[in-house]
Write an enzyme that holds these catalytic residues in place. Sequence first.
Site, mmCIF file in Angstrom:
data_model
loop_
_atom_site.group_PDB
_atom_site.id
_atom_site.type_symbol
_atom_site.label_atom_id
_atom_site.label_comp_id
_atom_site.label_asym_id
_atom_site.label_seq_id
_atom_site.Cartn_x
_atom_site.Cartn_y
_atom_site.Cartn_z
ATOM 1 N N ARG A 7 0.825 -1.203 0.000
ATOM 2 C CA ARG A 7 0.000 0.000 0.000
ATOM 3 C C ARG A 7 0.866 1.262 0.000
ATOM 4 O O ARG A 7 0.575 2.234 -0.700
ATOM 5 C CB ARG A 7 -0.947 -0.044 1.201
ATOM 6 C CG ARG A 7 -2.003 -1.101 1.015
ATOM 7 C CD ARG A 7 -2.671 -1.552 2.273
ATOM 8 N NE ARG A 7 -3.565 -2.669 1.967
ATOM 9 C CZ ARG A 7 -4.150 -3.436 2.861
ATOM 10 N NH1 ARG A 7 -3.946 -3.226 4.139
ATOM 11 N NH2 ARG A 7 -4.942 -4.420 2.486
ATOM 12 N N SER B 70 12.019 31.738 7.479
ATOM 13 C CA SER B 70 13.000 31.652 8.554
ATOM 14 C C SER B 70 12.388 32.244 9.823
ATOM 15 O O SER B 70 11.618 33.211 9.769
ATOM 16 C CB SER B 70 14.271 32.421 8.185
ATOM 17 O OG SER B 70 15.118 32.577 9.308
ATOM 18 N N LYS C 27 14.492 35.554 3.858
ATOM 19 C CA LYS C 27 14.872 34.274 3.273
ATOM 20 C C LYS C 27 13.648 33.503 2.767
ATOM 21 O O LYS C 27 12.549 33.602 3.321
ATOM 22 C CB LYS C 27 15.611 33.407 4.303
ATOM 23 C CG LYS C 27 16.958 33.957 4.716
ATOM 24 C CD LYS C 27 17.678 32.989 5.621
ATOM 25 C CE LYS C 27 18.022 31.695 4.906
ATOM 26 N NZ LYS C 27 18.733 30.743 5.802
ATOM 27 N N ASN D 181 13.646 29.708 2.117
ATOM 28 C CA ASN D 181 14.420 28.467 2.143
ATOM 29 C C ASN D 181 13.784 27.387 1.265
ATOM 30 O O ASN D 181 12.560 27.221 1.268
ATOM 31 C CB ASN D 181 14.512 27.946 3.573
ATOM 32 C CG ASN D 181 15.240 28.897 4.492
ATOM 33 O OD1 ASN D 181 16.221 29.530 4.099
ATOM 34 N ND2 ASN D 181 14.763 29.029 5.724
ATOM 35 N N ARG E 232 13.860 -19.976 12.354
ATOM 36 C CA ARG E 232 13.274 -18.674 12.684
ATOM 37 C C ARG E 232 14.259 -17.997 13.610
ATOM 38 O O ARG E 232 14.699 -18.581 14.599
ATOM 39 C CB ARG E 232 11.894 -18.829 13.329
ATOM 40 C CG ARG E 232 10.808 -19.270 12.337
ATOM 41 C CD ARG E 232 9.439 -19.364 12.963
ATOM 42 N NE ARG E 232 9.058 -18.111 13.585
ATOM 43 C CZ ARG E 232 8.332 -18.047 14.707
ATOM 44 N NH1 ARG E 232 7.966 -19.146 15.336
ATOM 45 N NH2 ARG E 232 8.013 -16.876 15.200
#
Length: 599
Positions: A123, A454, A460, A462, A493
Amino acid sequence: MSSADDGFGFGAGDGVGYGAATGSSAGADYGLLSPIWAGRPVATVTGDAALVDAMIEAELALARAQGVRITPPLADAATLAARARAGGNPVTPLLTALADPRLHNGATSQDILDTALMLTARRALTLAALDLDTAIAAATRLAATHRDTPMAARTLTQQAVPTTFGLKAAGWRHLLLTARQALTATAQSLPAQLGGAAGTLASFVAQAEDDVPYAPHNAPHNGSPERTNDAAETSSGSASGSAAEDSDSSSDSDLSSDSSFDTGTGTSSGSSAGFGSGQSTEVGTPKRCAAFGSRHADPASEQSADTEPERPLVLSSGRQSDLIIELLIDTGHGPTGEGLPSPSTAPLPGTGIHSGTELLTDSAARPGVESGQGDRAAVVQSPADAALALVGRYARILGLAEPLLPWHVLRVPIADLASSLALASGALGKIAADVLVLARSEIGEVAEGVGGVSSTMPHKANPVRAVMIAGAARQVPALASILFGSVAAEDERPAGAWHAEWQPLREALRLVGGSAATVAELLSELRVDPERMAANLAALDLAEARKFANRDVTDPRDYLGAAPALVDRALNRTLSRAPDRAPDRGPDRSPDRTPRENP
C-alpha cells in the site's frame, strides 16, 4: 529546588515537563521530527492502526483459505502495543484480544506479521508510485520546455562547459522512471508468508489428514517416478483417485462446490481458481474447503458434502501468478495500464486522488481469486498437497505473490524492499541536491514555488522541500543496511534479526513515500530562471571549445554538444519500455551480429 522542579527549570508534575500538547495522545507519533511524511497518506497506511488492520486481514484470509468466514473484529493499537512486550511481537496480544479459536489455525506469529508488513509495504509503495507519476509528468514538462535552455554544467563544484537545463531535467525524469519501475516490480512480487512453526507446514499437513489419507514418510511423492497413472487408477475407491481420473477431461465448470467455498461475491468465481461453486451462492455463507478446513466448516456444508461425491480439486501451488495492484480509494480512482496509473493520467498534488481522505481498503488487491489465470487444477493426493494448496489460496485471497518456500529466514523479499527503497530515495535525493545548489542565493537559477520562512530572517525563502527530501535520502540507506543485515538469519526462525526489521522497514517506507509526494510538489511548482542561467554562463571560459572545435567559439549555445538530442532520446523512454538498447544476449547471439567462425 521545589518538588515540582525537574532540575531543568520545567515543571515535572505531569512527568513530561510542559504536559501533553492539546489534542495529542501520550506516546503517539505524529511525525513531529519527520515532516517529510507527517500528515501524508503514507503515514496513515503505515501507522499502528493500519498495521493492526493488516494483521487482522492476514488472520481473516487464513481462516477464509481454510473455509471459514469471520466477521472482521476490532482491536486497539495502543493496547496491543503496551502488551506486545510480553511476547516480543504484536501478534500474541492481538490473538488474546480477538479471542476467536478459528483464527490463527496452524500459523505462527511470524506468518501473520510478515504478511501484514507485506500488505503495508504494498500500500505504501502504491501511494509512492502514484506520486512518482506526478513527478515524472512534471519532469517531462521541464525537460521539453527547456530542451535548448543553456546553462553552466558544474563539475567538482566549478563551472565546466555549457549544457541545457532540459538535459538536467531529463536526467531527473530518467531517475524517477527507474525508481518507479523498481518500486512497482517490488510491490508486485511481495509474497505472503505461511510456514507454520518452523517453515515445514506441519500443522497444516496434520489438519489436512482429516480429508486426505495419510501417506507414510517413505511413500513416493507426486514428483516420484514410482507414482504412475496405473497406480493412481488402482485407488478408484478414494476421492483422490476419482479426481485424478477426471482431472484431465473435466472442464472448469465441472469442478463442483464440494471442492470450494463462497468467495463472498454472490456469483460464480470459477472453480479453476480453487474458489466458487460454478453457481451463484449466498454471500458470506461458509462452505467446506476440500482437503482442508473441515473442522470449522458450516454444518450445512457438511451435510451437502455427504450427499455428493467429494472431489478435492484445488488450485495447484506450482507457480506464482502475476500481481496487478488495484488501488481502491474513496475518490474512485482506478488502475490503468499495468495496474498503476500512467504518468499522463497522474493528477497534480492537491487534486484528484490526494483530495480528502484516501485509504487503501482491505481488498486493495484481489487478482487471481476469480480466475485461475493459467493455473491448472491439481489433484490433492496427500495432506502435504493440501497444505501447499492452502498457501496458494491464502496468497491469492490477499493479492500477494505465492512464495516458493516459507521465507522466515530466507529474507529476499525484505532485501528487495531495502534495495528498491534505497534506490528510490537516492533518485529523489539527487533531484533535491541539484535544486539545493541551483537555488543558492549566489546562483539563483531555480527556486521552489513556495519557499520556507526563517524564524529570524524574514528575507529568506528556504528551499524546504528539497531540504526535507535530502534529509530523507541520508536516512534510508542506513535503514536499508539494517534490513540487509537481517538476511543473515540463523536457524529456521531467528532471534533478533527478524525483530530488527520492523521499525526500519516502516520508517523507510514512510521516508520514501513522503519524499515521493514532496518531489512531486517540488517539480510541479519549480520556477526556472533562464535569464539568470544565461548571466552565470556568460562568465564561463570556453577553453575546451577552443581546444577541440578548431574555431573561435564565443557563444555557449554553439558548444552544447548533443544535449538537445539527448533530451529527445530520454523523453522517448516510457514506463513500459526501457531505454533504447539491444538486449544482452551473450556473445555472438545478438540479433544484429552474425556468429563468428572458429579460427
